[in-house]
Design an enzyme around this catalytic site. Structure first.
Site, PDB file in Angstrom:
ATOM      1  N   ASP A  72       0.681  -1.025  -0.182  1.00 22.54           N
ATOM      2  CA  ASP A  72      -0.156   0.276  -0.221  1.00 22.54           C
ATOM      3  C   ASP A  72       1.372   1.624   0.344  1.00 22.54           C
ATOM      4  O   ASP A  72       1.794   1.119   0.091  1.00 22.54           O
ATOM      5  CB  ASP A  72      -0.959   0.376   1.078  1.00 22.54           C
ATOM      6  CG  ASP A  72      -0.501  -0.763   2.730  1.00 22.54           C
ATOM      7  OD1 ASP A  72       0.761  -0.189   3.064  1.00 22.54           O
ATOM      8  OD2 ASP A  72      -1.157  -1.266   3.037  1.00 22.54           O
ATOM      9  N   ASP A 141      -7.673  -4.252  14.693  1.00 23.62           N
ATOM     10  CA  ASP A 141      -8.770  -4.824  14.029  1.00 23.62           C
ATOM     11  C   ASP A 141      -9.153  -5.729  13.123  1.00 23.62           C
ATOM     12  O   ASP A 141      -9.910  -6.441  12.237  1.00 23.62           O
ATOM     13  CB  ASP A 141     -10.140  -3.467  13.496  1.00 23.62           C
ATOM     14  CG  ASP A 141      -8.863  -2.916  12.273  1.00 23.62           C
ATOM     15  OD1 ASP A 141      -7.944  -3.362  12.385  1.00 23.62           O
ATOM     16  OD2 ASP A 141      -9.613  -2.165  12.897  1.00 23.62           O
ATOM     17  N   HIS A 143      -7.542  -6.062   9.840  1.00 24.40           N
ATOM     18  CA  HIS A 143      -6.840  -4.953   8.648  1.00 24.40           C
ATOM     19  C   HIS A 143      -5.464  -5.955   8.310  1.00 24.40           C
ATOM     20  O   HIS A 143      -4.735  -5.416   9.189  1.00 24.40           O
ATOM     21  CB  HIS A 143      -7.423  -3.672   8.234  1.00 24.40           C
ATOM     22  CG  HIS A 143      -5.998  -2.589   8.716  1.00 24.40           C
ATOM     23  ND1 HIS A 143      -6.612  -2.215  10.448  1.00 24.40           N
ATOM     24  CD2 HIS A 143      -5.331  -2.386   8.974  1.00 24.40           C
ATOM     25  CE1 HIS A 143      -5.219  -1.092  10.980  1.00 24.40           C
ATOM     26  NE2 HIS A 143      -4.593  -1.715  10.237  1.00 24.40           N
ATOM     27  N   GLU A 148      -9.409  -2.401   5.871  1.00 25.38           N
ATOM     28  CA  GLU A 148     -10.225  -2.071   6.993  1.00 25.38           C
ATOM     29  C   GLU A 148     -11.456  -2.701   7.340  1.00 25.38           C
ATOM     30  O   GLU A 148     -11.647  -3.592   5.956  1.00 25.38           O
ATOM     31  CB  GLU A 148     -10.642  -0.399   7.061  1.00 25.38           C
ATOM     32  CG  GLU A 148      -9.454   0.845   6.692  1.00 25.38           C
ATOM     33  CD  GLU A 148      -9.028   0.446   7.642  1.00 25.38           C
ATOM     34  OE1 GLU A 148      -8.440  -0.026   8.346  1.00 25.38           O
ATOM     35  OE2 GLU A 148      -8.276   2.070   7.724  1.00 25.38           O
TER      36      GLU A 148
END
Length: 268
Positions: A72, A141, A143, A148
């Site tokens: 990314d 979380d 991700h 996400e």
């Protein structure tokens, strides 16, 4: 699925680095047949990069015929910005090994056409056939990259809006000022990740324990991106002891017994 339960984050870094080196050397890459390696940024893989540099300096591996694809990049952050993922990768890894510049692939977050950049990236990956090994980290979380919670498990490389939790987590790299963190990023998709021949996730720290539990024992669902790796034919979770604290005791015991040889390859 493999789970490698180690004691410390340092052992995780050493195990991951040795695994990457073993895979490259076994593959025996050439100019015509390079080894394709997917790479992350962030705090978790940083020590692994240091271990890889040590192994390169010890002449145990060459990256001359390794092609890399990063997961990314922020949108709108200049490449030369100290917190861009371009800067991170060159400062912490690429500048210290013998990789050829033309073999480095990182998404361009400053292009005028983000959709075209993402399409080009997917096509570039396909031109090599597949990514042989994708190393990644995971967020609290669950991700992976910037996929996400609620990201489509069929997603491809695209632009994503970052969640408030991610902005807050990443603000530590921007003087703890959330307003300085870019709101968008280009990221590989979940399906892009699952296309890799192997995926190795590094999971360290108690704050990642719920994510690891979701990835190993939970149901596959798009609210926990990590759970998608249950669908992968060759997924490896490399974790330290604090990260396993939400797993069932019998789960940890099972994988500890199953992976004795792999665990001792680092401890010995």
């Amino acid at each position: 699925m493999r789970l490698i339960p180690l004691k410390t984050a340092q052992q995780v870094s050493k195990w991951a680095a040795k695994y990457i080196v073993d895979r490259i050397n076994t593959f025996a890459p050439t100019a015509e047949r390079p080894f394709v390696l997917g790479l992350p940024t962030g705090g978790t893989p940083l020590q692994t990069y240091k271990e890889l540099i040590k192994l390169y300096q010890a002449e145990e591996v060459s990256f001359k015929y390794v092609v890399t694809f990063n997961m990314d990049e922020y949108v709108g952050l200049p490449k030369e910005h100290p917190e861009s993922y371009h800067s991170f990768m060159y400062n912490n890894f690429f500048n210290h090994i013998d990789i050829q510049p033309q073999n480095i692939n990182i998404l361009d977050g400053n292009t005028d056409d983000h959709d075209e950049e993402c399409r080009r990236y997917e096509e570039k990956i396909k031109s090599y056939g597949k990514i042989n090994l994708f190393m990644g980290g995971v967020g609290v979380d669950g991700h992976i990259a910037f996929n996400e919670p609620a990201s489509s498990l069929a997603s491809r490389t695209r632009i994503k809006t970052l969640t408030e939790d991610t902005l807050i987590a990443n603000s530590r790299f921007f003087d703890n000022d959330v307003t300085k963190v870019p709101k968008y990023a280009l990221t590989i998709g979940v399906a892009t990740l699952l296309d890799a021949e192997e995926v190795m996730l590094l999971v360290t720290g108690h704050n990642k324990a719920l994510a690891l539990q979701a990835g190993v024992e939970g149901n596959v669902n798009h609210f926990w991106t990590i759970s998608a790796l249950q669908l992968h034919r060759h997924a490896i979770f490399v974790c330290d002891e604090p990260a396993t604290q939400e797993l069932k005791v019998k789960t940890v015991k099972y994988f500890t017994e199953l992976e004795q040889r792999a665990i001792h390859s680092v401890l010995d």
